[in-house]
Scaffold this motif. Structure first.
Motif: not given
Length: 276
Positions: A159-164, A148-154, A137-140, A107-110
């Protein structure tokens, strides 16, 4: 119905021989620590079967307490660990996580100044390695969802999960969800999911918090029951744990039985590869 919480912080009292970092990277959410054993009791009272443990940022980068709890109670706990992206040995440490019992990913904080790392290349290594190792990865994140979309496309295998639901959980109502449109545009990417966590914190009213329901419904309509995961962020909540559960299970008539079971835990466990 199996209920799995997508985020709970647990921690111990600050040790005198290994103090927390100063200045603190975050405000401690409550005066008394929440131990894994105390959390188990809370989960039993609230009817929660499983919880993803996330080490809190005010401790620094300390995963040991959460990992030990997951190894003692593998049927109840698993861990999304924290690691500093700018420390040289983090790459070697992260490469070992897929072998650690109880560790499911990171889980990473951005938020705030750290949001620049989504674009400046300094975090690219963790996205590459997580994709190669099959670790989610969970992304705050609550802004710059385009990055985030560019990362998901690359990294289509990541598998990404966005917090809250991308909310500013320190705010209320529409102000908390000012970037929701950017979040919803990510639904077109099948490797992006969302945690519907900490929502009572963003409500303008009392339980069962109808003021957040339109935002929740928009996220459900975009991501569907397979990519929307209930969660509490328990130590941040302004309400009882059970209320955080029943606002979903008892007060969303548009959520059918099968979809409710998916959102409340089944989809999270599949996404994180958390086996029964």
């Amino acid at each position: 119905m199996m209920i799995a919480d997508s985020q709970v912080h647990v921690w111990a009292a600050e040790p005198t021989d290994h103090p927390w970092p100063q200045p603190s990277p975050a405000v401690v959410q409550r005066a008394e620590p929440l131990s894994p054993e105390a959390l188990l009791a809370e989960m039993d009272r609230a009817g929660v079967h499983r919880a993803v443990l996330v080490p809190p940022s005010w401790e620094g980068y300390r995963n040991a307490l959460c990992l030990a709890a997951a190894q003692r109670h593998p049927d109840r706990f698993a861990v999304m660990g924290r690691l500093p992206l700018d420390v040289p040995d983090s790459r070697d440490r992260f490469s070992e996580w897929r072998f650690m019992p109880g560790m499911l990913g990171a889980r990473l904080n951005f938020r705030r100044a750290a949001v620049r790392q989504l674009r400046d290349g300094s975090a690219d290594w963790v996205f590459r390695q997580a994709e190669a190792d099959g670790l989610p990865l969970m992304l705050f994140v609550n802004e710059d969802f385009e990055a985030v979309g560019l990362i998901a496309e690359r990294h289509p295998g990541l598998r990404l999960v966005l917090d809250h639901m991308g909310a500013h959980v320190e705010h209320r109502g529409a102000a908390a969800f000012e970037h929701l449109g950017g979040l919803l545009r990510l639904a077109r990417l099948g490797n992006v999911a969302v945690k519907a966590s900490a929502l009572p914190c963003a409500a303008e009213d009392e339980y069962p918090y109808p003021s957040v329901e339109p935002f929740l419904r928009a996220a459900f309509d975009a991501f569907g029951p397979e990519r929307l995961f209930w969660g509490s962020d328990l130590t941040r909540l302004p309400c009882d744990y059970r209320d955080a559960v029943t606002m979903f299970t008892d007060h969303l008539p548009w959520l059918g039985d099968a979809d409710r079971a998916a959102v409340m835990g089944a989809s999270l466990c599949r996404w994180l590869n958390w086996k029964a």
